[in-house]
Design a protein around this motif. Structure first.
Motif, PDB file in Angstrom:
ATOM      1  N   LYS A 146      33.079  32.048   1.492  1.00  0.00           N
ATOM      2  CA  LYS A 146      32.302  31.319   2.614  1.00  0.00           C
ATOM      3  C   LYS A 146      32.572  32.670   3.284  1.00  0.00           C
ATOM      4  O   LYS A 146      31.744  33.390   3.460  1.00  0.00           O
ATOM      5  CB  LYS A 146      32.728  30.309   2.955  1.00  0.00           C
ATOM      6  CG  LYS A 146      31.379  29.807   3.950  1.00  0.00           C
ATOM      7  CD  LYS A 146      32.197  28.961   4.149  1.00  0.00           C
ATOM      8  CE  LYS A 146      30.075  28.294   4.999  1.00  0.00           C
ATOM      9  NZ  LYS A 146      30.742  28.567   6.435  1.00  0.00           N
ATOM     10  N   SER A 150      30.928  25.693  -5.289  1.00  0.00           N
ATOM     11  CA  SER A 150      30.187  25.059  -5.725  1.00  0.00           C
ATOM     12  C   SER A 150      30.322  24.824  -7.267  1.00  0.00           C
ATOM     13  O   SER A 150      29.348  23.918  -8.027  1.00  0.00           O
ATOM     14  CB  SER A 150      28.676  25.579  -5.538  1.00  0.00           C
ATOM     15  OG  SER A 150      29.182  27.141  -6.260  1.00  0.00           O
ATOM     16  N   LEU A 164      25.858  31.975  -2.855  1.00  0.00           N
ATOM     17  CA  LEU A 164      26.495  29.951  -3.082  1.00  0.00           C
ATOM     18  C   LEU A 164      27.525  30.704  -2.967  1.00  0.00           C
ATOM     19  O   LEU A 164      28.156  31.602  -3.153  1.00  0.00           O
ATOM     20  CB  LEU A 164      25.784  29.826  -4.477  1.00  0.00           C
ATOM     21  CG  LEU A 164      25.022  29.683  -4.766  1.00  0.00           C
ATOM     22  CD1 LEU A 164      24.384  29.859  -6.204  1.00  0.00           C
ATOM     23  CD2 LEU A 164      24.316  28.769  -4.321  1.00  0.00           C
ATOM     24  N   THR A 165      28.311  29.920  -3.078  1.00  0.00           N
ATOM     25  CA  THR A 165      30.404  30.119  -3.292  1.00  0.00           C
ATOM     26  C   THR A 165      31.264  29.263  -4.261  1.00  0.00           C
ATOM     27  O   THR A 165      30.760  28.817  -4.722  1.00  0.00           O
ATOM     28  CB  THR A 165      30.730  30.111  -2.166  1.00  0.00           C
ATOM     29  OG1 THR A 165      31.340  27.926  -1.619  1.00  0.00           O
ATOM     30  CG2 THR A 165      30.122  29.753  -0.497  1.00  0.00           C
ATOM     31  N   GLU A 214      17.030  30.856   2.293  1.00  0.00           N
ATOM     32  CA  GLU A 214      18.418  31.127   2.399  1.00  0.00           C
ATOM     33  C   GLU A 214      18.416  32.191   3.553  1.00  0.00           C
ATOM     34  O   GLU A 214      19.246  32.108   4.322  1.00  0.00           O
ATOM     35  CB  GLU A 214      19.403  31.240   1.631  1.00  0.00           C
ATOM     36  CG  GLU A 214      19.272  30.040   1.007  1.00  0.00           C
ATOM     37  CD  GLU A 214      20.098  28.864   0.915  1.00  0.00           C
ATOM     38  OE1 GLU A 214      20.442  28.834   2.029  1.00  0.00           O
ATOM     39  OE2 GLU A 214      19.954  27.445   0.308  1.00  0.00           O
ATOM     40  N   ARG A 225      16.752  22.992  -6.941  1.00  0.00           N
ATOM     41  CA  ARG A 225      16.928  23.525  -5.634  1.00  0.00           C
ATOM     42  C   ARG A 225      15.179  23.187  -5.110  1.00  0.00           C
ATOM     43  O   ARG A 225      14.713  23.882  -6.497  1.00  0.00           O
ATOM     44  CB  ARG A 225      17.258  24.339  -5.144  1.00  0.00           C
ATOM     45  CG  ARG A 225      18.666  24.684  -4.997  1.00  0.00           C
ATOM     46  CD  ARG A 225      19.293  25.574  -4.215  1.00  0.00           C
ATOM     47  NE  ARG A 225      20.790  25.845  -4.443  1.00  0.00           N
ATOM     48  CZ  ARG A 225      21.192  26.254  -2.897  1.00  0.00           C
ATOM     49  NH1 ARG A 225      20.762  26.347  -2.000  1.00  0.00           N
ATOM     50  NH2 ARG A 225      22.623  25.655  -3.332  1.00  0.00           N
ATOM     51  N   PRO A 279      20.997  29.478 -11.531  1.00  0.00           N
ATOM     52  CA  PRO A 279      21.726  28.164 -11.097  1.00  0.00           C
ATOM     53  C   PRO A 279      21.587  27.863  -9.887  1.00  0.00           C
ATOM     54  O   PRO A 279      22.062  26.750  -9.207  1.00  0.00           O
ATOM     55  CB  PRO A 279      22.788  29.434  -9.978  1.00  0.00           C
ATOM     56  CG  PRO A 279      22.189  30.953 -10.182  1.00  0.00           C
ATOM     57  CD  PRO A 279      21.418  30.498 -11.229  1.00  0.00           C
ATOM     58  N   PHE A 280      19.670  27.698  -9.694  1.00  0.00           N
ATOM     59  CA  PHE A 280      19.396  27.385  -7.975  1.00  0.00           C
ATOM     60  C   PHE A 280      18.182  26.449  -8.818  1.00  0.00           C
ATOM     61  O   PHE A 280      17.178  25.592  -7.725  1.00  0.00           O
ATOM     62  CB  PHE A 280      18.147  27.884  -7.870  1.00  0.00           C
ATOM     63  CG  PHE A 280      19.386  29.337  -6.861  1.00  0.00           C
ATOM     64  CD1 PHE A 280      20.104  29.145  -6.317  1.00  0.00           C
ATOM     65  CD2 PHE A 280      18.757  30.479  -7.444  1.00  0.00           C
ATOM     66  CE1 PHE A 280      20.418  29.849  -5.308  1.00  0.00           C
ATOM     67  CE2 PHE A 280      19.398  31.697  -6.877  1.00  0.00           C
ATOM     68  CZ  PHE A 280      20.573  31.552  -5.440  1.00  0.00           C
ATOM     69  N   HIS A 302      23.008  34.977  -5.750  1.00  0.00           N
ATOM     70  CA  HIS A 302      23.583  34.204  -6.019  1.00  0.00           C
ATOM     71  C   HIS A 302      25.017  34.264  -5.039  1.00  0.00           C
ATOM     72  O   HIS A 302      25.603  33.226  -4.402  1.00  0.00           O
ATOM     73  CB  HIS A 302      23.501  33.850  -7.324  1.00  0.00           C
ATOM     74  CG  HIS A 302      24.222  34.806  -8.438  1.00  0.00           C
ATOM     75  ND1 HIS A 302      22.637  35.483  -8.966  1.00  0.00           N
ATOM     76  CD2 HIS A 302      24.974  35.284  -8.570  1.00  0.00           C
ATOM     77  CE1 HIS A 302      23.551  36.894  -9.799  1.00  0.00           C
ATOM     78  NE2 HIS A 302      24.230  36.555  -9.436  1.00  0.00           N
ATOM     79  N   LEU A 354      26.641  28.399 -12.687  1.00  0.00           N
ATOM     80  CA  LEU A 354      27.317  29.277 -11.827  1.00  0.00           C
ATOM     81  C   LEU A 354      28.460  30.284 -12.143  1.00  0.00           C
ATOM     82  O   LEU A 354      28.687  30.719 -11.657  1.00  0.00           O
ATOM     83  CB  LEU A 354      27.815  28.306 -11.030  1.00  0.00           C
ATOM     84  CG  LEU A 354      26.865  26.869 -10.108  1.00  0.00           C
ATOM     85  CD1 LEU A 354      27.847  26.093  -9.813  1.00  0.00           C
ATOM     86  CD2 LEU A 354      25.972  27.779  -9.480  1.00  0.00           C
ATOM     87  N   LEU A 383      30.908  34.249  -8.031  1.00  0.00           N
ATOM     88  CA  LEU A 383      30.910  33.395  -6.796  1.00  0.00           C
ATOM     89  C   LEU A 383      32.393  33.401  -5.980  1.00  0.00           C
ATOM     90  O   LEU A 383      33.017  32.787  -6.832  1.00  0.00           O
ATOM     91  CB  LEU A 383      29.973  32.022  -6.998  1.00  0.00           C
ATOM     92  CG  LEU A 383      28.707  31.995  -8.046  1.00  0.00           C
ATOM     93  CD1 LEU A 383      27.840  30.991  -7.743  1.00  0.00           C
ATOM     94  CD2 LEU A 383      27.673  32.930  -6.842  1.00  0.00           C
TER      95      LEU A 383
END
Ligand SMILES: [Zn+2]
Length: 445
Positions: free
Chosen positions: A299, A282, A278-279, A353, A420, A416-417, A274, A290, A296
């Motif tokens: 970027k 989100s 992820l940032t 990813e 997706r 958190p996914f 994660h 999250l 998190l």
């Protein structure tokens, strides 16, 4: 795998005869092997191709179109038992692991009671025997993880601890960590450190920055991690002990580890999927799934972690699988407990990813998920060499799947996914020559 084909691998789970994985693409970062071929197993181990008269009796597992990979080794997971069975048990955690292609899991000692003495550690090992994945306990550095009195590293190493960690709690007193590093040298156990200065992070719920300001949430600054990383690296350098920085989350952390490695400090590090994907941006919908610790980040931090993984500063990807109950997550953001599950999604997230976009080669990705963590923990596995355990998985690189709460083997669903669509499916996981997970055929009931 074709359900109607010659595959009789289920029977390979009941006996220890000869079996062969045929026609797959074998990817073994430990040896640099990446080629089509057959992989032979017998008696729970990988073996060289036997003589022709023997091969006819082998159980055949057809891997046409699939990757044959060493089983993943996860060096940071919370499996709930003893004390938090409503979140996860060793059994359910191992099933989740197997579904994610993970054949070896190191479980954290933040249980109740904590894994801080030989009998508790042996209890966990006994409970984990026969589970769908190999489970190795990590023992606490200090009694009850209170940061005051060192545990008996020798007794814990003897009982099978693969590392020491106070799991989720930083060791605040540097004299304690110094002594722990000195003792751990005698037993060659790494100390996994959760790097956080609580006086800087107290009361925070997400990464400190413009997004936290906009959401009206108190932030956790990067410096809360970085001062702790700097201190712990200096103590490792001073003592010559082995330190492992787990769930690295900031760009400065990556720089600190990179320069420590250049100086010869005995440090390794991991990042969680994660944090690599992820940032803090989100979090705009206050989704508690999250909310993780460390939070998190930005970027730029994600890019630095990815660069660190690509150049080897970050050695491994670890799930930091942290199951939470529905009650612990479905509440106000400030009240929700941090943590995310990850065993079942880790490989597909890394593949989708990082490998597919070309940030890592497939071999580099599998090295970070398998070979490197096996080396850090000093456990078997992480490669496909003859003589080693038959711990492996078959992976369909062309398959896609949508992460769905209903499909989790874990007792908890705080991923958190969720929702997706990920690329790449684990189709079969084998632990010690036995099938521990098999993906249901799409048209089977
Ligand atoms: Zn953790």
């Amino acid at each position: 795998m074709r359900p109607d084909g010659p595959d009789t691998s289920a029977s390979a789970t009941e006996r220890t005869g000869l079996a062969v994985v045929r026609n797959g693409r074998i990817v073994d970062p430990a040896s640099g092997r990446d080629e089509p071929g057959d992989l032979w197993m017998r008696g729970g181990k990988i073996v060289d191709r036997p003589a022709d008269d023997e091969t006819k009796a082998a159980t055949v597992i057809d891997a046409a179109g699939l990757l044959v990979l060493p089983g993943l080794v996860d060096l940071h997971a919370h499996l709930g038992e003893p004390g938090f069975e409503y979140r996860e048990t060793l059994e359910s955690g191992a099933l989740a692991a197997a579904a994610g292609g993970v054949t070896t899991v190191a479980c954290m000692p933040d249980t109740d009671p904590a894994i801080d003495d030989g009998p508790t550690l042996e209890y966990v090992r006994e409970r984990a025997a026969g589970a769908a994945a190999r489970i190795h306990p990590i023992a606490a550095v200090t009694a009850e993880r209170r940061g005051e009195r060192l545990t008996e590293a020798g007794e814990l190493a003897e009982a099978g601890a693969v590392a020491l960690s106070d799991a989720g709690r930083p060791i605040r007193n540097p004299a304690i960590l110094r002594r722990a590093l000195e003792y751990s040298r005698m037993f060659d156990l790494p100390i996994l450190v959760h790097c956080e200065d609580p006086s800087l992070s107290a009361g925070g719920h997400m990464h400190e920055g413009s997004h936290a300001t906009r959401l009206g949430l108190k932030g956790i600054p990067s410096i809360a991690e970085e001062t702790a990383v700097a201190r712990d690296l200096m103590l490792a350098e001073w003592t010559g002990g082995r330190i492992h920085v787990t769930h690295a989350s900031t760009a400065v952390t990556v720089d600190l580890i990179r320069s420590a490695k250049q100086r010869g400090v005995r440090v390794t590090a991991d990042a969680s999927p994660h944090h690599l994907v992820l940032t803090d941006e989100s979090l705009s919908a206050y989704d508690t799934h999250l909310k993780v610790n460390p939070p998190l980040r930005s970027k730029a931090d994600v890019e630095a972690l990815r660069a660190g993984l690509a150049d080897g500063t970050i050695d491994a990807v670890a799930s930091d699988h942290t199951p939470r109950s529905v009650d612990e997550k479905y509440t106000e953001f400030q009240e929700a407990l941090p943590g995310a599950t990850g065993l079942e999604t880790m490989l597909a997230v890394v593949f989708t990813e990082l490998v597919r976009p070309g940030l890592l080669t497939l071999g580099e990705g599998i090295r970070a998920l398998s070979t490197a963590p096996a080396g850090i923990l000093g456990v078997e596995g992480g490669n496909l060499a003859p003589g080693g355990p038959a711990d492996l998985l078959l992976f369909d690189p062309d398959g896609t799947w949508t992460v769905d709460r209903a499909s989790f083997r874990s007792r908890s669903v705080n991923s958190p996914f969720t929702g997706r669509t990920l690329e790449g499916c684990v189709t079969l996981t084998i632990v010690g020559g036995r099938v521990s997970y098999r993906r249901a055929e799409p048209d089977s009931p």
